[in-house]
Design an enzyme around this catalytic site. Structure first.
Site, short mmCIF file in Angstrom:
data_model
loop_
_atom_site.label_atom_id
_atom_site.label_comp_id
_atom_site.label_asym_id
_atom_site.label_seq_id
_atom_site.Cartn_x
_atom_site.Cartn_y
_atom_site.Cartn_z
N VAL A 1 11.35 -2.70 -0.36
CA VAL A 1 12.71 -2.34 -1.23
C VAL A 1 13.84 -2.86 -0.38
O VAL A 1 14.85 -3.19 -1.07
CB VAL A 1 12.69 -0.80 -1.47
CG1 VAL A 1 12.62 0.11 0.01
CG2 VAL A 1 13.73 -0.60 -2.36
N SER B 1 -1.45 1.05 8.31
CA SER B 1 -0.36 1.56 7.37
C SER B 1 -0.36 3.04 7.23
O SER B 1 -1.25 3.78 7.21
CB SER B 1 -0.70 0.69 6.07
OG SER B 1 0.40 1.27 4.89
N GLN C 1 -2.42 -9.17 12.52
CA GLN C 1 -1.63 -8.66 11.30
C GLN C 1 -2.17 -9.31 9.71
O GLN C 1 -1.42 -8.88 8.83
CB GLN C 1 -0.08 -9.40 11.67
CG GLN C 1 0.34 -9.22 13.07
CD GLN C 1 0.61 -7.66 13.14
OE1 GLN C 1 1.45 -6.89 12.49
NE2 GLN C 1 0.19 -6.96 14.30
N ASN D 1 7.63 1.83 6.63
CA ASN D 1 8.44 0.91 5.75
C ASN D 1 9.12 -0.04 6.74
O ASN D 1 10.16 0.20 7.31
CB ASN D 1 9.37 1.44 4.74
CG ASN D 1 8.47 2.17 3.67
OD1 ASN D 1 7.82 3.23 3.97
ND2 ASN D 1 8.51 1.63 2.49
N VAL D 2 8.40 -1.13 7.09
CA VAL D 2 9.29 -2.01 7.97
C VAL D 2 10.18 -3.12 7.39
O VAL D 2 9.88 -3.48 5.98
CB VAL D 2 8.00 -3.18 8.68
CG1 VAL D 2 8.85 -3.76 9.72
CG2 VAL D 2 6.82 -2.25 9.20
N TYR E 1 -6.23 -1.03 -1.06
CA TYR E 1 -5.01 -1.32 0.36
C TYR E 1 -5.64 -0.23 1.35
O TYR E 1 -5.60 -0.62 2.54
CB TYR E 1 -3.50 -1.50 -0.08
CG TYR E 1 -2.82 -1.87 1.10
CD1 TYR E 1 -2.97 -3.00 1.65
CD2 TYR E 1 -2.01 -0.79 1.43
CE1 TYR E 1 -2.04 -3.24 3.01
CE2 TYR E 1 -0.93 -1.04 2.59
CZ TYR E 1 -1.39 -2.29 3.48
OH TYR E 1 -0.30 -2.31 4.35
N ILE F 1 6.27 -9.75 9.41
CA ILE F 1 5.93 -9.25 11.04
C ILE F 1 5.40 -10.01 11.94
O ILE F 1 5.63 -10.20 12.92
CB ILE F 1 5.08 -7.79 10.86
CG1 ILE F 1 5.79 -6.85 9.73
CG2 ILE F 1 5.02 -7.23 12.27
CD1 ILE F 1 5.14 -5.65 9.38
N GLY G 1 2.44 -16.29 4.23
CA GLY G 1 3.01 -16.62 5.29
C GLY G 1 3.53 -17.89 4.96
O GLY G 1 3.27 -18.93 4.02
N ARG H 1 6.88 4.59 -10.54
CA ARG H 1 5.65 3.80 -10.80
C ARG H 1 4.76 4.91 -10.19
O ARG H 1 4.70 5.71 -9.30
CB ARG H 1 5.95 2.83 -9.57
CG ARG H 1 6.72 1.65 -10.05
CD ARG H 1 6.69 0.41 -9.25
NE ARG H 1 7.15 0.73 -7.82
CZ ARG H 1 7.42 -0.28 -6.99
NH1 ARG H 1 7.25 -1.65 -7.38
NH2 ARG H 1 7.86 0.02 -5.77
#
Ligand code: NAD
Length: 304
Positions: free
Chosen positions: A185, A117, A73, A170-171, A141, A14, A37, A265
């Site tokens: 995904v 998030s 970010q 979901n980006v 997280y 991102i 990254g 999961r």
């Protein structure tokens, strides 16, 4: 007018998309430790790069001097990794964010826009998710993201640092790393199909997600640099099941696909959908429809 802008995590998925857009009109400095990254994500861009860790407060203070805005970010962007190593997620997501806020305050930065998030909502079945719902984080997280939001609000109240937290859903899009087991995904489905491999779906595939194209996330960040401080959902406000998603991708690629189903999961939520009315008040409108965004993303993966 060209301003100095800092992007932490700017070599990531991102962050590098944001850097690409902002560097057209601004003096952009990227800070990244390259843990996930990659320098190639910044190829061809007119940006300055500092290889550094959020743990280094002195480095952040120096880097933030003269910046109008910090887009924060950087994070260990994975629920699974946070379950395996909660201390590291805490160190980067909470201690690291606190360093970013302190450095921004001390360097006289006007505003910090940070990545939060949808994970903060947890597993409550109530949909769509609104920002004022009770947050029920279910992973280290998600705890780190919620804590970072609280710190951002406290820094506004105590020190007047304008802070905005964007709860991304979901980006997906170009530069998302398909080789990572932690990646989204869509990137995994596309790269499996391009290699003629069977994509894996955990569970029956009827789980739904609110996918948002990275270009819309970039626009949201830019709008947030002028918006009222606070917390905003950033999503498309549309949900799609993974089975339908695979069907759409296979149609675009003109390939017959038979996904392999594996057991669901633990901890995966069944459905996700955002209410984006608050973000609309700052002018945010998701512009991309799924098919066009998938097409652009597929084209990018084909070129890799
Ligand atoms: P990414 O892993 O591609 O980017 C994160 C970047 O942060 C990487 O470049 C990494 O090298 C850097 N980084 C990690 N730890 C660092 C440290 N200690 N010091 C300096 N740099 C460090 O992930 P992404 O998908 O681009 O995520 C960006 C942000 O958006 C993250 O905060 C993530 O939690 C959040 N987010 C992403 C999604 C999504 O769907 N991708 C959804 C919700 C929230």
């Amino acid at each position: 007018m060209s301003e100095k802008i800092v992007i932490t995590g700017g070599a990531g998925f991102i962050g590098s998309n944001l850097a690409e857009c902002l560097s057209r009109d601004n003096d952009v400095l990227v800070i990244d430790d390259l843990s996930t990254g990659k320098m190639e994500n910044l190829a061809g861009m007119d940006v300055r790069f500092l290889n550094g860790d959020l743990a280094d407060l002195a480095l952040l203070k120096e880097a933030f001097a003269g910046a109008a805005c910090v887009f924060h970010q950087a994070a260990i962007a994975s629920v699974k990794k946070s379950v395996e190593d909660p201390l590291r997620t805490n160190a980067v997501g909470i201690d690291g964010t606190l360093n970013v806020l302190i450095a921004a305050r001390d360097a006289g930065v006007e505003r910090v826009v940070q990545a939060s998030s949808a994970a903060v909502y947890g597993s409550s079945p109530k949909l769509p998710k609104k920002e004022d719902m009770l947050a029920e984080p279910m992973s280290p997280y998600a705890v780190s993201k919620l804590t970072a939001e609280h710190y951002a609000r406290v820094f506004l109240e105590l020190y007047g640092l304008k802070t905005v937290s964007l709860r991304y859903f979901n980006v997906f899009g170009p530069k998302q790393d398909p080789s990572s087991e932690y990646s989204g995904v869509i990137s995994r489905f596309i790269s499996a199909l391009l290699r003629d491999e069977q994509p894996v779906i955990y569970g029956d595939g009827e789980q739904t997600r609110d996918f948002v194209y990275v270009s819309d996330v970039v626009s949201a960040n830019i709008l947030a640099s002028n918006a009222a401080p606070g917390v905003y959902n950033i999503a498309s406000a549309k949900s799609i099941s993974l089975n339908t998603l695979i069907a759409v991708i296979s149609r675009i690629l003109r390939k017959e696909v038979m996904p392999r189903h594996e057991p669901a999961r633990a901890g995966d939520i069944k459905h996700s959908l955002a209410d984006i009315s608050r973000a609309k008040c700052m002018g945010y409108i998701p512009k991309y429809n799924l098919a066009d965004a998938l097409l652009e993303t597929i084209e990018w993966y084909k070129g890799q």
